[in-house]
Design a protein around this motif. Sequence first.
Motif, short mmCIF file in Angstrom:
data_model
loop_
_atom_site.label_atom_id
_atom_site.label_comp_id
_atom_site.label_asym_id
_atom_site.label_seq_id
_atom_site.Cartn_x
_atom_site.Cartn_y
_atom_site.Cartn_z
N GLU A 91 0.82 -1.22 0.00
CA GLU A 91 0.00 0.00 0.00
C GLU A 91 0.85 1.26 0.00
OE1 GLU A 91 -2.19 -0.50 3.54
OE2 GLU A 91 -3.62 -1.90 2.66
N ALA A 97 1.26 -0.36 -6.52
CA ALA A 97 -0.11 -0.03 -6.91
C ALA A 97 -0.25 -0.10 -8.43
CB ALA A 97 -0.50 1.35 -6.40
N ILE A 104 -4.51 -7.07 -11.90
CA ILE A 104 -5.98 -7.19 -11.84
C ILE A 104 -6.55 -7.32 -13.25
CG2 ILE A 104 -8.10 -5.94 -11.30
CD1 ILE A 104 -6.50 -4.72 -8.91
N ARG B 26 -4.34 3.40 -3.29
CA ARG B 26 -3.35 2.33 -3.11
C ARG B 26 -3.89 1.23 -2.20
NH1 ARG B 26 0.13 6.76 -2.66
NH2 ARG B 26 0.46 6.37 -0.46
N ILE B 27 -4.59 1.63 -1.12
CA ILE B 27 -5.18 0.62 -0.23
C ILE B 27 -6.22 -0.21 -0.99
CG2 ILE B 27 -6.55 0.29 1.87
CD1 ILE B 27 -5.29 2.89 2.92
N ILE B 29 -6.58 -0.66 -4.36
CA ILE B 29 -6.11 -1.48 -5.47
C ILE B 29 -5.36 -2.71 -4.94
CG2 ILE B 29 -3.83 -0.40 -5.94
CD1 ILE B 29 -6.19 -1.02 -8.78
N VAL B 30 -4.60 -2.54 -3.85
CA VAL B 30 -3.91 -3.68 -3.25
C VAL B 30 -4.93 -4.67 -2.71
CG1 VAL B 30 -2.44 -4.40 -1.33
CG2 VAL B 30 -1.76 -2.46 -2.75
N LEU B 32 -8.01 -5.13 -3.77
CA LEU B 32 -8.67 -5.80 -4.90
C LEU B 32 -7.77 -6.88 -5.49
CD1 LEU B 32 -10.99 -6.09 -6.78
CD2 LEU B 32 -10.24 -4.07 -8.02
N CYS B 33 -6.51 -6.52 -5.68
CA CYS B 33 -5.56 -7.44 -6.30
C CYS B 33 -5.38 -8.68 -5.43
CB CYS B 33 -4.23 -6.72 -6.52
SG CYS B 33 -3.04 -7.69 -7.43
N LEU B 34 -5.11 -8.47 -4.12
CA LEU B 34 -4.89 -9.62 -3.24
C LEU B 34 -6.18 -10.43 -3.07
CD1 LEU B 34 -2.51 -8.15 -0.50
CD2 LEU B 34 -1.93 -9.46 -2.54
N LEU B 36 -8.46 -10.96 -5.36
CA LEU B 36 -8.60 -11.82 -6.54
C LEU B 36 -7.60 -12.97 -6.48
CD1 LEU B 36 -9.10 -9.17 -9.38
CD2 LEU B 36 -10.79 -10.81 -8.57
N LEU B 37 -6.36 -12.65 -6.05
CA LEU B 37 -5.32 -13.68 -6.02
C LEU B 37 -5.62 -14.75 -4.96
CD1 LEU B 37 -2.08 -11.55 -6.47
CD2 LEU B 37 -2.94 -13.31 -8.00
N GLY B 40 -10.79 -14.32 -2.89
CA GLY B 40 -11.74 -13.61 -2.03
C GLY B 40 -11.39 -13.60 -0.56
N TYR B 42 -8.71 -12.59 1.10
CA TYR B 42 -8.11 -11.35 1.59
C TYR B 42 -9.15 -10.23 1.68
CZ TYR B 42 -5.12 -7.28 2.08
OH TYR B 42 -4.55 -6.13 2.54
N TRP B 45 -9.65 -8.77 5.05
CA TRP B 45 -8.59 -7.86 5.52
C TRP B 45 -8.70 -6.53 4.78
CZ3 TRP B 45 -8.34 -12.92 6.31
CH2 TRP B 45 -7.73 -13.37 7.48
#
Lengths: 335, 343
Positions: A91, A97, A104, B26-27, B29-30, B32-34, B36-37, B40, B42, B45
Amino acid sequence: MTGFSGVLYLGRSASRQPVRVEIDGATMMIVDDGEPRTLALADVRADAPIAGVARRLSLPGGAVLETEDAGAVRTAWPTKSLLERTAFRLESSVQAATAAVFVIAALVALVIRVVLPAAADPVARAMDPRLERALGAQAQAALDQGWLQASLLPAERQNEIKAKFAAFAGEDAPSAKLAFRRIGGPNALALPGGTIVLTDEMVTFARNDDELMAVLAHELGHVQNRHALRMVLQQSGLAVLATVIAGDAAGMTILAIALPSALVNARYSREFEVEADDYAIALLAKNGRSPQAFADVLRRFANDERTAGPRDPLWRYLSSHPALDERIQRAEAAR
Amino acid sequence: MDGAAPDARARTYRFAFTGRAGDYFRIWIVSLCLSLLTLGIYSAWGKVRKRRYLQAHTRLDGDGIDYRASPLAVLRGRGLAVVFLGGFALAAHFAPLLQLGFLLLIGALSPWIVVAAARFNARTSTYRNVPFAFDGRYGEAAAVIIGGALAVIASLGLAYPWYRMRRARFVVAHHRFGATPFSTTLDAGEFFLTYLFAFFMVGGLIALSAGAGFAAAAVAEDGDALLLALTAVIYTTYIAIYAFIRARTLNLIANSTTIGPVKLEGSLGARKLAWLYVSNVVAVLATIGLATPWATIRLARYRAECLAARTDAPLDMLLAGTSPDATATGAEVSDLFDVDVAL
C-alpha cells in the motif's frame, strides 16, 4: 533514547490528552502534565499499520495512545503478521499499486475469457439432467403463459418435420424434443433440457426443408452443448467476480458494474451462438448437405425487417447474437 | 466546576474528512488485487483496512472514528453468507418453490441482519477510545421491518415513507455512545412530504421521457443514438431523484438525533449530492473502475462536511459505558455475520 508525541485516550470518557512518549530500551514513559507513567514495551500492543492512518497503541488497562509517528512505532513494535506487513508495504508503494492495476486486468481477463467458460462446461455436464429439465419446464410454462400461442400447423406437417428432424439429427436426436408454437415471427429457440420451440412462422419462412433442418440443427447445437445451463453457471460466476470487484463501491457507483456485466454476458451468448452455428454446419455436412442452406436462411433473416436487428455497429457489443453477416460468412466459408 | 451559563459553552463542531484519494487508491487497489489472487479470502482484511482508513479520516474536533473489527470475524461472516445465500440462490435457479422459500427466508432473516450488522458496526467503532453500541432486539426489528413491509403491501405502497422512518428511528434510537443513549424525535410527516415530492418528480420524468420518445421517433432518422441519449437522460434523472430522497431523509434523521448534550445537524444538498452521484458513475465507467476510490473519497468528504455536532457541554463530558459487557450476549452471534446495512 528516542521519543514521539501522541494523544492519550484513557477510555473513561471522550477526553483526549496530548502526551510525549520516551522510549528507553524495553520500557516506555508517558509524560503529560501529571505523574509520568512507565510501561514495559512488551505490555503494549500496536495495531496493524495502514498507509496514511495514525498508529494506535493499546495500553494495559484499556487506554489507547495514538500517534502520527509511524516510524517510531514501527521501530519499537515491529509488525509480526506477515500478511499485515506485506499489505502495508504494498500500500505504501506507487510501483506496487501500478503493478496491481495490471495484475488485476490480467486476472479479470483470464477469469472472464478462460476460467469461467472452462469451468462451466464440466460442471454443466456433471449436473443431474433432471435439474436442467426442471429449468426448461419452468421456462416453457412462462413462455406459454406469455408470448407463445398454440400452433396452427396441421398435425401431418408437424409429424413430417419431426420425422425428418429425427433422421437428420441421427444419434443426437433423442436429446431434443420439438414443440410447435406461434409467436408472430420466424423464430426457433432451444430451452434447457432439450425442448426446441419452432414457430409456425419459421416453418413458412424456410424456403425448403434443408433450410428448416439447418435452423433446427443450430438449436440442437445449443441443446447438445448444454448452453442454457452453462450460461446460468457463467453468469453466476461473473456475478461473484463483480461482487468481489465492486462489493463495497460507494453508493450509486454500483450502477457502473451493471453495464460491464451486461457486455460480458452478451459476449458469452455470442460465443454460444458461434458454437451452435459450427454444430449446425457440421451436421449439415454429415448429412451430405451444403452449409449454403444455413447461409441462405441467415441471409434472408438479414433481409427481413422483423429479424434483421439493429445495424448500428455499437449494438454489436450489446447483442446476444453475432452480426448476421459474420455468421453468413462463416457458413459460406465452410462449403 | 464553573458558574457560566450552559449557553456560553455551546459550540458547533463540524465533521471533517481528511482522507486523500491517492492514499485510498493504493489501499483499494492492493485489496482488490490480493482479494482476486486469494479467491476472495483477503477481501476481509481489505475491507477492514479500507474502512479503517475512511473512518480514521472522518474527524470530529480533530479525532477520527476508530474501526477495530477483526478481519477474521469479517471473514467468518462472509464465508457464512457466501455458503448460505449462494447455495440458496443457485438452488432457486432450478426450482420455483425453492425460490419462494428463498425469498421468505431472506424476509425472515432481514431483521436479524439489520440488528447483527448494526451491533457489529457499532461495537467495533470507537471515538476517543469510547465505543459505540447498539442494543436493538430481533423482536422489535421484526415488528418494524416485517410488520412495516406488510403494512406497505396492504396500503399499496402508501405507507412506504412511514416504513422508512420507523426503520431509521429503530436503528438510531438503539445506538449508544459509551454510556449515552441516542435519542430521536423523528416523525413520519416530513418523510411523507419528501416521498410525495419525489413521486411528482417520477411522474414528471415519465411524462418527459414519453414525450421525448415520441418526438424522437417522429423526427429522427437514426433512432439508436437518440435512444441512447434518452436512456442517459432517464438514468440521470433517476439518480437525481434518488439523491433528493437520500439528502432529505439523511438530514431529517441527523437533525432529529441527540446524543446527551450533543445535537446532530445535517445539511446535505440534493443538487450537490446528485452531481456527485452522476459524476461518480460517469468517472467510474470512463476509467473502467479505476476512479472508484476517488468517487468514494469525494462522497465521504461531502457527507462529513455536511454533518455537524452542536453541544452544550464539552465532548470530554461524554462518559464511557459503565458495564462493558452489556452487549456481550449478542457479541458471539454478531461476530458470525458481518453485513453492511445503510441507515
